[in-house]
Design a protein around this motif. Sequence first.
Motif, mmCIF file in Angstrom:
data_model
loop_
_atom_site.group_PDB
_atom_site.id
_atom_site.type_symbol
_atom_site.label_atom_id
_atom_site.label_comp_id
_atom_site.label_asym_id
_atom_site.label_seq_id
_atom_site.Cartn_x
_atom_site.Cartn_y
_atom_site.Cartn_z
ATOM 1 N N PHE A 27 43.748 71.059 20.974
ATOM 2 C CA PHE A 27 42.330 70.817 20.727
ATOM 3 C C PHE A 27 42.120 69.480 20.036
ATOM 4 C CE2 PHE A 27 38.584 71.923 17.862
ATOM 5 C CZ PHE A 27 37.636 71.705 18.844
ATOM 6 N N ARG A 28 41.267 68.665 20.624
ATOM 7 C CA ARG A 28 40.909 67.368 20.047
ATOM 8 C C ARG A 28 39.406 67.177 20.208
ATOM 9 N NH1 ARG A 28 43.358 67.627 24.531
ATOM 10 N NH2 ARG A 28 42.297 66.646 26.256
ATOM 11 N N PRO A 29 38.665 67.576 19.184
ATOM 12 C CA PRO A 29 37.216 67.465 19.259
ATOM 13 C C PRO A 29 36.781 66.004 19.349
ATOM 14 C CG PRO A 29 37.899 68.073 17.046
ATOM 15 C CD PRO A 29 39.126 68.085 17.900
ATOM 16 N N GLY A 30 35.684 65.782 20.050
ATOM 17 C CA GLY A 30 35.155 64.432 20.146
ATOM 18 C C GLY A 30 33.940 64.371 21.048
ATOM 19 N N VAL A 31 33.048 63.442 20.737
ATOM 20 C CA VAL A 31 31.823 63.289 21.519
ATOM 21 C C VAL A 31 31.972 62.246 22.629
ATOM 22 C CG1 VAL A 31 30.332 64.069 19.642
ATOM 23 C CG2 VAL A 31 30.840 61.638 19.890
ATOM 24 N N SER A 32 33.045 61.497 22.628
ATOM 25 C CA SER A 32 33.250 60.455 23.629
ATOM 26 C C SER A 32 33.832 61.031 24.917
ATOM 27 C CB SER A 32 34.213 59.389 23.097
ATOM 28 O OG SER A 32 34.605 58.531 24.139
ATOM 29 N N PRO A 33 33.267 60.657 26.057
ATOM 30 C CA PRO A 33 33.831 61.113 27.338
ATOM 31 C C PRO A 33 35.302 60.737 27.517
ATOM 32 C CG PRO A 33 31.687 60.112 27.693
ATOM 33 C CD PRO A 33 32.049 59.862 26.248
ATOM 34 N N PHE A 34 35.756 59.717 26.805
ATOM 35 C CA PHE A 34 37.155 59.311 26.909
ATOM 36 C C PHE A 34 38.098 60.344 26.294
ATOM 37 C CE2 PHE A 34 34.754 55.294 26.930
ATOM 38 C CZ PHE A 34 35.080 54.880 28.206
ATOM 39 N N SER A 35 37.569 61.238 25.465
ATOM 40 C CA SER A 35 38.404 62.261 24.839
ATOM 41 C C SER A 35 38.291 63.614 25.542
ATOM 42 C CB SER A 35 38.040 62.418 23.359
ATOM 43 O OG SER A 35 36.717 62.937 23.226
ATOM 44 N N PHE A 131 36.029 78.353 26.983
ATOM 45 C CA PHE A 131 35.876 77.210 26.092
ATOM 46 C C PHE A 131 34.615 76.473 26.508
ATOM 47 C CE2 PHE A 131 36.510 72.723 25.030
ATOM 48 C CZ PHE A 131 36.776 72.813 23.672
ATOM 49 N N GLY A 132 33.587 76.560 25.687
ATOM 50 C CA GLY A 132 32.341 75.860 25.952
ATOM 51 C C GLY A 132 32.329 74.536 25.212
ATOM 52 N N HIS A 133 32.137 73.439 25.959
ATOM 53 C CA HIS A 133 32.145 72.088 25.390
ATOM 54 C C HIS A 133 30.709 71.581 25.313
ATOM 55 C CE1 HIS A 133 32.980 67.914 24.695
ATOM 56 N NE2 HIS A 133 34.291 68.067 24.841
ATOM 57 N N PRO A 134 30.187 71.366 24.091
ATOM 58 C CA PRO A 134 28.773 71.014 23.963
ATOM 59 C C PRO A 134 28.407 69.612 24.439
ATOM 60 C CG PRO A 134 29.837 70.896 21.833
ATOM 61 C CD PRO A 134 30.850 71.454 22.794
ATOM 62 N N TRP A 135 29.323 68.658 24.342
ATOM 63 C CA TRP A 135 28.976 67.285 24.704
ATOM 64 C C TRP A 135 29.308 66.978 26.162
ATOM 65 C CZ3 TRP A 135 31.350 68.376 19.936
ATOM 66 C CH2 TRP A 135 30.436 68.410 18.884
ATOM 67 N N GLU A 136 30.363 67.564 26.667
ATOM 68 C CA GLU A 136 30.630 67.425 28.095
ATOM 69 C C GLU A 136 29.665 68.322 28.878
ATOM 70 O OE1 GLU A 136 34.409 67.320 31.108
ATOM 71 O OE2 GLU A 136 34.287 69.077 29.790
ATOM 72 N N GLU A 137 29.107 69.305 28.188
ATOM 73 C CA GLU A 137 28.238 70.315 28.796
ATOM 74 C C GLU A 137 28.981 71.019 29.922
ATOM 75 O OE1 GLU A 137 24.464 68.532 29.774
ATOM 76 O OE2 GLU A 137 24.043 68.090 27.672
ATOM 77 N N SER A 138 30.064 71.688 29.498
ATOM 78 C CA SER A 138 30.915 72.381 30.456
ATOM 79 C C SER A 138 31.392 73.692 29.868
ATOM 80 C CB SER A 138 32.123 71.509 30.822
ATOM 81 O OG SER A 138 32.956 71.340 29.692
ATOM 82 N N ILE A 139 31.882 74.537 30.764
ATOM 83 C CA ILE A 139 32.529 75.777 30.345
ATOM 84 C C ILE A 139 33.814 75.921 31.147
ATOM 85 C CG2 ILE A 139 31.187 77.216 31.945
ATOM 86 C CD1 ILE A 139 31.351 79.439 29.726
ATOM 87 N N CYS A 140 34.907 76.157 30.436
ATOM 88 C CA CYS A 140 36.216 76.385 31.036
ATOM 89 C C CYS A 140 36.544 77.857 30.847
ATOM 90 C CB CYS A 140 37.269 75.513 30.346
ATOM 91 S SG CYS A 140 38.962 75.829 30.909
ATOM 92 N N LEU A 141 36.851 78.539 31.933
ATOM 93 C CA LEU A 141 37.289 79.927 31.885
ATOM 94 C C LEU A 141 38.751 79.946 32.275
ATOM 95 C CD1 LEU A 141 34.269 81.645 33.654
ATOM 96 C CD2 LEU A 141 34.605 81.213 31.215
ATOM 97 N N PHE A 142 39.544 80.732 31.551
ATOM 98 C CA PHE A 142 40.981 80.743 31.838
ATOM 99 C C PHE A 142 41.548 82.141 31.756
ATOM 100 C CE2 PHE A 142 40.228 79.520 27.456
ATOM 101 C CZ PHE A 142 41.044 80.356 26.727
#
Length: 180
Positions: A27-35, A131-142
């Motif tokens: 896990f590496r939190p970040g608001v930048s699309p590069f992360s 895993f819901g990502h607020p800045w990418e606005e995505s949800i990963c289901l695994f």
Amino acid sequence: MSEDPVTVLAEAEHRRVWDRFSADFRFRPGVSPFSWPAIKEPVASVTWSLAALDDDPEYARLDRLVEVVRQGLTSCVGPRGTLFALDWQHTSYRFAPHEVGGPGRPAWPLSPCPDGDYSIFLSEDFRTGSFGHPWEESICLFGEELLAAVATEVEAVLGPPIRRSGTAVDTAEPRGRGFR
């Protein structure tokens, strides 16, 4: 699980669960699309953009997505199984999904859709979850079982995925043999 179907994680357990999640998923939190993505998405995972929810004024698709993911997570733990609900920088929980939601029951502690912070659901063994990502606005289901239970319905709500097993899905139109 105690008598209460939803319990706040005590500080020591909160730290242990977050430390394991951070290590296992890098896990590496970040608001930048590069992360992004902010986790190492597992081999058995699918990630969808939540952009389809932008034009959902009555929240019908959002409600359906939340319902489908919750049902899927519930089906993946036994009748006495529990899940972790992690809300980055906030209170986290352990809860019995079979005993929450509905009339006369406590509510789910979080939504699988991020609302300003990362929203994470994990089985006790960390093999299944979201895993819901607020800045990418995505949800990963695994987890294979979860994906088998919900992927078709989630795709009907959100459209095609953006990643499978952590690899971008090629959304380009296939080129015909005569294309030069």
